[in-house]
Design a protein around this motif. Structure first.
Motif, PDB file in Angstrom:
ATOM      1  N   PHE A   4       0.842  -1.206   0.000  1.00 38.98           N
ATOM      2  CA  PHE A   4       0.000   0.000   0.000  1.00 38.98           C
ATOM      3  C   PHE A   4       0.868   1.243   0.000  1.00 38.98           C
ATOM      4  N   ALA A   5       0.448   2.227  -0.776  1.00 37.32           N
ATOM      5  CA  ALA A   5       1.156   3.513  -0.772  1.00 37.32           C
ATOM      6  C   ALA A   5       0.247   4.564  -0.162  1.00 37.32           C
ATOM      7  N   VAL A   6       0.784   5.281   0.823  1.00 38.79           N
ATOM      8  CA  VAL A   6       0.067   6.413   1.406  1.00 38.79           C
ATOM      9  C   VAL A   6       0.858   7.652   0.994  1.00 38.79           C
ATOM     10  N   VAL A   7       0.217   8.541   0.263  1.00 34.05           N
ATOM     11  CA  VAL A   7       0.935   9.713  -0.244  1.00 34.05           C
ATOM     12  C   VAL A   7       0.660  10.893   0.680  1.00 34.05           C
ATOM     13  N   GLY A   8       1.674  11.315   1.397  1.00 31.26           N
ATOM     14  CA  GLY A   8       1.525  12.407   2.367  1.00 31.26           C
ATOM     15  C   GLY A   8       1.733  11.867   3.771  1.00 31.26           C
ATOM     16  N   SER A   9       2.539  12.570   4.560  1.00 33.54           N
ATOM     17  CA  SER A   9       2.898  12.048   5.884  1.00 33.54           C
ATOM     18  C   SER A   9       2.438  12.966   7.003  1.00 33.54           C
ATOM     19  N   GLY A  10       1.322  13.655   6.777  1.00 35.88           N
ATOM     20  CA  GLY A  10       0.698  14.433   7.851  1.00 35.88           C
ATOM     21  C   GLY A  10      -0.205  13.508   8.657  1.00 35.88           C
ATOM     22  N   PRO A  11      -1.054  14.095   9.507  1.00 36.81           N
ATOM     23  CA  PRO A  11      -1.935  13.266  10.334  1.00 36.81           C
ATOM     24  C   PRO A  11      -2.771  12.264   9.533  1.00 36.81           C
ATOM     25  N   GLY A  12      -3.380  12.695   8.448  1.00 31.89           N
ATOM     26  CA  GLY A  12      -4.221  11.791   7.646  1.00 31.89           C
ATOM     27  C   GLY A  12      -3.422  10.587   7.164  1.00 31.89           C
ATOM     28  N   GLY A  13      -2.228  10.833   6.681  1.00 34.19           N
ATOM     29  CA  GLY A  13      -1.375   9.760   6.169  1.00 34.19           C
ATOM     30  C   GLY A  13      -0.955   8.798   7.257  1.00 34.19           C
ATOM     31  N   PHE A  14      -0.540   9.345   8.390  1.00 31.43           N
ATOM     32  CA  PHE A  14      -0.059   8.463   9.466  1.00 31.43           C
ATOM     33  C   PHE A  14      -1.184   7.632  10.078  1.00 31.43           C
ATOM     34  N   TYR A  15      -2.380   8.232  10.253  1.00 29.62           N
ATOM     35  CA  TYR A  15      -3.476   7.432  10.811  1.00 29.62           C
ATOM     36  C   TYR A  15      -3.869   6.317   9.843  1.00 29.62           C
ATOM     37  N   THR A  16      -3.792   6.590   8.543  1.00 29.43           N
ATOM     38  CA  THR A  16      -4.136   5.552   7.561  1.00 29.43           C
ATOM     39  C   THR A  16      -3.107   4.417   7.622  1.00 29.43           C
ATOM     40  N   ALA A  17      -1.835   4.801   7.697  1.00 27.72           N
ATOM     41  CA  ALA A  17      -0.777   3.779   7.758  1.00 27.72           C
ATOM     42  C   ALA A  17      -0.947   2.927   9.016  1.00 27.72           C
ATOM     43  N   GLU A  18      -1.268   3.617  10.123  1.00 26.74           N
ATOM     44  CA  GLU A  18      -1.478   2.900  11.393  1.00 26.74           C
ATOM     45  C   GLU A  18      -2.625   1.889  11.242  1.00 26.74           C
ATOM     46  N   ALA A  19      -3.726   2.350  10.642  1.00 22.40           N
ATOM     47  CA  ALA A  19      -4.907   1.488  10.500  1.00 22.40           C
ATOM     48  C   ALA A  19      -4.615   0.318   9.565  1.00 22.40           C
ATOM     49  N   LEU A  20      -3.908   0.594   8.467  1.00 19.92           N
ATOM     50  CA  LEU A  20      -3.605  -0.497   7.520  1.00 19.92           C
ATOM     51  C   LEU A  20      -2.679  -1.515   8.173  1.00 19.92           C
ATOM     52  N   ASN A  21      -1.723  -0.999   8.930  1.00 19.97           N
ATOM     53  CA  ASN A  21      -0.787  -1.909   9.603  1.00 19.97           C
ATOM     54  C   ASN A  21      -1.512  -2.783  10.620  1.00 19.97           C
ATOM     55  N   LYS A  22      -2.449  -2.165  11.342  1.00 26.61           N
ATOM     56  CA  LYS A  22      -3.210  -2.945  12.336  1.00 26.61           C
ATOM     57  C   LYS A  22      -4.047  -4.020  11.640  1.00 26.61           C
ATOM     58  N   ALA A  23      -4.618  -3.656  10.491  1.00 23.01           N
ATOM     59  CA  ALA A  23      -5.510  -4.586   9.801  1.00 23.01           C
ATOM     60  C   ALA A  23      -4.741  -5.735   9.145  1.00 23.01           C
ATOM     61  N   TYR A  24      -3.583  -5.445   8.579  1.00 16.85           N
ATOM     62  CA  TYR A  24      -2.892  -6.460   7.775  1.00 16.85           C
ATOM     63  C   TYR A  24      -1.681  -7.077   8.470  1.00 16.85           C
ATOM     64  N   GLY A  25      -1.172  -6.423   9.529  1.00 18.48           N
ATOM     65  CA  GLY A  25       0.017  -6.953  10.203  1.00 18.48           C
ATOM     66  C   GLY A  25       1.142  -7.176   9.218  1.00 18.48           C
TER      67      GLY A  25
END
Ligand code: NAP
Length: 436
Positions: A4-25
């Motif tokens: 997965f690519a998250v473009v942008g590393s502000g709050p929106g980007g980091f929360y998405t990365a956190e959620a994807l990581n939690k979901a997929y490990g």
């Protein structure tokens, strides 16, 4: 493995990365791509430097970045170094979290005069955004004006009003600290096209105005309807309005040299001056039955040699991504733009809400991705491997997590006493700090 690519590393980007990581490990790799060599977007470049406690949220993002399966890829501009179509070839899903970095235009004559500055530019200048390192706002006059009645307008007015002593403990960059200290600005007029009950300023931020060392708020009691009108307001707004009522009742503190004047029912018509901003021609307004500002025909002048327009932001369009011109954001349905392409945060909703508002956004989009490609299922994309090969062929030098940490250490080491960091303000300096 999913990529997965998250473009942008502000709050929106980091929360998405956190959620994807939690979901997929460890069933997925999440790459957070940013155009700058260091992350955090709005937290680094937008949050006021005298509001360090708000930046503490980055510790949570650090935890995400340190998680196996999440990578930071900096110094890569999507849309220039790599296209969205290419990212979609390389990744199972692409989430755009690029925020809303562009200033909305006032659309009035004189807006392009030197001295008229959008709040994104002004905030970027004092926060060390490389695009605005050379802004040099003209702070040599005695009068400044800020157009808008939101929290960003308040940030700008407060930074213009504080003393060096009040600012230097934060991470305001030295070029701004020096320029602000030298500035003779003693009147900062904050123009709102509607009334005190229609402000978009929050109580904590308004409350601070009563405690600025050398500046005092000036609010006119005549601008308020009867106090019973406050009953219809939601509690936070009621609190904000009470603070304004209190400032009006107490009157300005005569011992303080700088006045922050709240000018309500004031709609800028044009900005005038001899080759540069000197004054704003303002029309007095009144509210119609829907609380919209309607011009009364009465006009007056507000002197200002620097005018900061703080009326909201927009997301820049990107090639191949449907765009909502009116809303200034990507066209999307609950964060979904197209098959495997999503957006979160201000790029999804427009520029409103607090940092925390982005969290549910990220989690919601991650849940949609999860529903479309269940954890445990395999994909056949190459992810970071393919991206890095492509960037290398284009002579683009991405930075990684270790580079970012090295830059942070250098910034901390360079800090003036009491300040957490002295930010690099040019991409070349960042790259030099990591030996490129
Ligand atoms: P905002 O809250 O949407 O405020 C924009 C302001 O601009 C409003 O007062 C609006 O007035 C005014 N405006 C819009 N168009 C105008 C025009 N043509 N002429 C004159 N005035 C005009 O936006 P913001 O201040 O940029 O803040 C963005 C988001 O970040 C907000 O959610 C804000 O709370 C948040 N933020 C939070 C903090 C914090 O928590 N410390 C700090 C900064 C920002 P009308 O109401 O009349 O449209």
């Amino acid at each position: 493995m999913r990529h997965f690519a998250v473009v942008g590393s502000g709050p929106g980007g980091f929360y998405t990365a956190e959620a994807l990581n939690k979901a997929y490990g460890d069933g997925a790799r999440v790459d957070i791509i940013d155009r700058y060599p260091v992350p955090y977007g709005l937290v680094r470049f937008g949050v006021a430097p005298d509001h360090q406690s708000l930046k503490a949220v980055s510790k949570r993002y650090d935890t995400t970045a340190e998680t196996a399966g999440v990578d930071f890829i900096g110094n890569v501009t999507v849309g220039r170094d790599v296209s969205i179509a290419e990212l979609l070839d390389l990744y199972d899903a692409v989430v755009l979290a690029i925020g809303a970095p562009h200033d909305r235009k006032l659309g009035i004559p004189g807006e392009d005069l030197p001295g008229v500055i959008g709040s994104a530019a002004f905030v970027g200048w004092y926060n060390g955004h490389p695009e605005f390192a050379d802004l040099a706002p003209p702070l040599g006059g005695t009068h400044a004006a800020v157009i808008g009645n939101g929290n960003v307008a308040l940030d700008c007015a407060r930074i213009l009003s504080k003393t060096r002593g009040e600012l230097e403990g934060g991470d305001i960059v030295n070029h701004a600290l020096d320029a602000l200290e030298k500035s003779p600005i003693r009147t900062v007029t904050v123009l709102g096209r509607r009334g005190p009950l229609q402000i978009s300023m929050t109580p904590k931020e308004l409350g601070e105005l009563g405690h600025i060392e050398a500046a005092t708020p000036v609010v006119d009691s005549a601008d308020f309807p009867g106090v019973e009108a406050d009953e219809a307001l939601e509690p936070g707004q009621r609190k904000s309005v009470s603070l304004l009522r209190e400032y009006a009742a107490n009157g300005p503190d005569p011992s303080k040299a700088t006045r922050m004047v709240f000018d309500f029912y004031a709609k800028p018509l044009r900005i005038e001056g001899d080759g540069k901003a000197e004054k704003i021609i303002v029309e007095r307004t009144k509210l119609d039955e829907n609380a919209r500002a309607v011009g009364t025909g009465e006009t007056y002048e507000v002197p200002a040699s620097v005018v900061i327009s703080s009326i909201g932001y927009s997301t820049p369009p990107m090639e191949g991504v449907p765009y909502d011109v009116r809303g200034g954001k990507f066209l999307n349905e609950n964060g979904k733009i197209a098959d495997r392409l999503y957006c979160v945060g201000w790029a999804r909703r427009g520029p409103s809400g607090t940092i925390g508002t982005n969290r549910p956004d990220g989690y919601e989009v991650a849940a949609q991705i999860e529903a479309a490609m269940a954890p445990g299922t395999a994909g056949d994309r190459t992810g970071a491997g393919g991206l890095k090969a492509l960037l290398s062929a284009r002579d683009v030098m991405p930075t990684d997590y270790d580079d970012w940490r090295r830059i942070e250490q250098t910034e901390s080491a360079n800090a003036r006493p009491g300040s957490p960091r002295e930010k690099f303000v040019r991409v070349e300096d960042w790259m030099k700090a990591v030996g490129r």
